[in-house]
Design an enzyme around this catalytic site. Structure first.
Site, PDB file in Angstrom:
ATOM      1  N   ASN A   1      -6.924   1.434  14.189  1.00 45.39           N
ATOM      2  CA  ASN A   1      -7.795   2.135  13.247  1.00 45.39           C
ATOM      3  C   ASN A   1      -9.005   2.723  13.967  1.00 45.39           C
ATOM      4  O   ASN A   1      -9.679   2.016  14.732  1.00 45.39           O
ATOM      5  CB  ASN A   1      -8.319   1.184  12.173  1.00 45.39           C
ATOM      6  CG  ASN A   1      -7.297   0.808  11.119  1.00 45.39           C
ATOM      7  OD1 ASN A   1      -7.622   0.108  10.167  1.00 45.39           O
ATOM      8  ND2 ASN A   1      -6.057   1.257  11.260  1.00 45.39           N
TER       9      ASN A   1
ATOM     10  N   SER B   1       8.591   1.026  14.953  1.00 45.20           N
ATOM     11  CA  SER B   1       8.390   0.030  13.902  1.00 45.20           C
ATOM     12  C   SER B   1       7.118   0.275  13.088  1.00 45.20           C
ATOM     13  O   SER B   1       6.856  -0.454  12.130  1.00 45.20           O
ATOM     14  CB  SER B   1       8.359  -1.375  14.507  1.00 45.20           C
ATOM     15  OG  SER B   1       7.287  -1.509  15.425  1.00 45.20           O
ATOM     16  N   GLY B   2       6.329   1.287  13.470  1.00 49.52           N
ATOM     17  CA  GLY B   2       5.219   1.674  12.621  1.00 49.52           C
ATOM     18  C   GLY B   2       3.828   1.477  13.169  1.00 49.52           C
ATOM     19  O   GLY B   2       2.862   1.453  12.406  1.00 49.52           O
TER      20      GLY B   2
ATOM     21  N   TYR C   1       0.838  -1.195   0.000  1.00 51.17           N
ATOM     22  CA  TYR C   1       0.000   0.000   0.000  1.00 51.17           C
ATOM     23  C   TYR C   1       0.879   1.253   0.000  1.00 51.17           C
ATOM     24  O   TYR C   1       2.035   1.237   0.416  1.00 51.17           O
ATOM     25  CB  TYR C   1      -0.920   0.039   1.229  1.00 51.17           C
ATOM     26  CG  TYR C   1      -0.178  -0.054   2.551  1.00 51.17           C
ATOM     27  CD1 TYR C   1       0.314   1.086   3.182  1.00 51.17           C
ATOM     28  CD2 TYR C   1       0.032  -1.284   3.165  1.00 51.17           C
ATOM     29  CE1 TYR C   1       1.002   0.996   4.385  1.00 51.17           C
ATOM     30  CE2 TYR C   1       0.709  -1.383   4.366  1.00 51.17           C
ATOM     31  CZ  TYR C   1       1.198  -0.239   4.974  1.00 51.17           C
ATOM     32  OH  TYR C   1       1.875  -0.326   6.146  1.00 51.17           O
TER      33      TYR C   1
ATOM     34  N   CYS D   1      -1.797  -1.207  13.122  1.00 54.03           N
ATOM     35  CA  CYS D   1      -2.166   0.062  13.737  1.00 54.03           C
ATOM     36  C   CYS D   1      -3.526  -0.025  14.432  1.00 54.03           C
ATOM     37  O   CYS D   1      -4.271  -0.982  14.248  1.00 54.03           O
ATOM     38  CB  CYS D   1      -2.203   1.171  12.692  1.00 54.03           C
ATOM     39  SG  CYS D   1      -0.579   1.591  12.013  1.00 54.03           S
TER      40      CYS D   1
ATOM     41  N   HIS E   1      -4.657   6.038  13.992  1.00 55.75           N
ATOM     42  CA  HIS E   1      -4.909   6.920  12.852  1.00 55.75           C
ATOM     43  C   HIS E   1      -6.303   6.695  12.276  1.00 55.75           C
ATOM     44  O   HIS E   1      -6.972   5.686  12.553  1.00 55.75           O
ATOM     45  CB  HIS E   1      -3.850   6.723  11.760  1.00 55.75           C
ATOM     46  CG  HIS E   1      -3.874   5.391  11.081  1.00 55.75           C
ATOM     47  ND1 HIS E   1      -4.776   5.060  10.104  1.00 55.75           N
ATOM     48  CD2 HIS E   1      -3.083   4.291  11.247  1.00 55.75           C
ATOM     49  CE1 HIS E   1      -4.539   3.828   9.680  1.00 55.75           C
ATOM     50  NE2 HIS E   1      -3.527   3.328  10.367  1.00 55.75           N
TER      51      HIS E   1
END
Length: 296
Positions: free
Chosen positions: A246, A221-222, A208, A244, A226
């Site tokens: 969401n 690490s991300g 993506y 993440c 969000h």
């Protein structure tokens, strides 16, 4: 006995110090060293006059690695104060970073004052600290985000009062979110999320490159909180993200408006636990282990 001046002395300058002990007084003259050619910068992650969350450690970063035999001396030149006073300790997070964390979250409204009296201090090898550093900051309200994988919900409290409970979607089984005690490290109105940055080509089935609104980073690490309008139908029901947290666009915009860097984020009940050091994970260690990171 040691003496550390109130402010950094000038290079290549003669000074006279008066020493008093009881009824005896003496003087001593000394000349400071010439300005070295190998000066290393020391910087603070907390800015002057910044408002931070109750979980925010004071973080000093060094431009060079500090060897273990120099860390105690560096620590002796760090003066951290809080008003009201709260117990805390320095912890060597890495060879280039030292953190100061209280035993419990900072009290809301606390005034933080740091003086790093490091100008001219040897950092090991050929390196010396470039200059002193001072920081004055304030702790904001006690805002805490708790994410529960079992309920697929995030609860946001401020000073112990629930502000909102919102549905979330966490990492799917092939890429689960990490549980742990985090804090908000970075927040932006938007960022590009690109799977190629961690080795997954954008044009692959799991790749993506997406413009993401209101990202708040909690791991290096991300892992972020969000906006994910594409997963609204899954939020509160099932995990479909790449790791993440969401939430909807509307709720992420609201959350972005109330948080500060350093606000705690507690994620629980997922398949994986965060690796210590992947983010500012100071609160993921119990106090009796955290204090062992001090060189004094």
């Amino acid at each position: 006995m040691r003496w550390i001046p109130d402010k950094q002395l000038k290079w290549s300058t003669e000074y006279t110090a008066t020493v008093t002990s009881g009824s005896a007084t003496g003087t001593v003259k000394f000349t400071t060293m010439a300005k070295p050619s190998n000066l290393a910068r020391v910087s603070s992650q907390v800015g002057d006059n910044q408002v931070v969350g109750v979980g925010m450690p004071m973080i000093l970063s060094f431009a060079v690695d500090i060897p273990k035999d120099k860390r105690a001396e560096v620590q002796r030149h760090l003066f951290m104060a809080s008003d009201p006073p709260q117990e805390g300790v320095w912890n060597w997070f890495s060879s280039k970073e030292i953190h100061y964390r209280p035993k419990e979250y900072w009290q809301a409204g606390t005034k933080l004052t740091l003086r790093a009296a490091l100008g001219g201090v040897s950092l090991g090898g050929k390196w010396y600290a470039e200059k002193d550093l001072t920081v004055d900051a304030t702790v904001g309200k006690r805002l805490i985000m708790e994410v529960d994988n079992a309920s697929k919900k995030m609860t946001v409290t401020e000073d112990g009062v629930v502000l909102k409970t919102m549905p979330v979607s966490l990492g799917k089984p092939s890429n689960p979110s990490d549980s742990g005690n985090f804090i908000v490290m970075v927040k932006n109105e938007w960022e590009w999320f690109d799977s190629s940055t961690y080795g997954v080509p954008v044009d692959s089935p799991d790749g993506y490159r997406t413009k993401v609104q209101y990202p708040q980073r909690i791991t290096w690490s991300g892992q972020y909180i969000h906006a994910a309008p594409w997963s609204v139908d899954d939020q509160g029901k099932r995990n479909v993200s790449h790791g993440c947290v969401n939430i909807s666009l509307e709720l992420s915009q609201w959350l972005y408006g109330v948080t500060h860097i350093g606000d705690p984020v507690i994620v629980k009940g997922t398949e994986e636990h965060v690796k210590y050091g992947d983010g500012w994970t100071d609160w993921d260690l119990p106090w009796d282990q955290y204090v062992k990171g001090s060189a004094l």
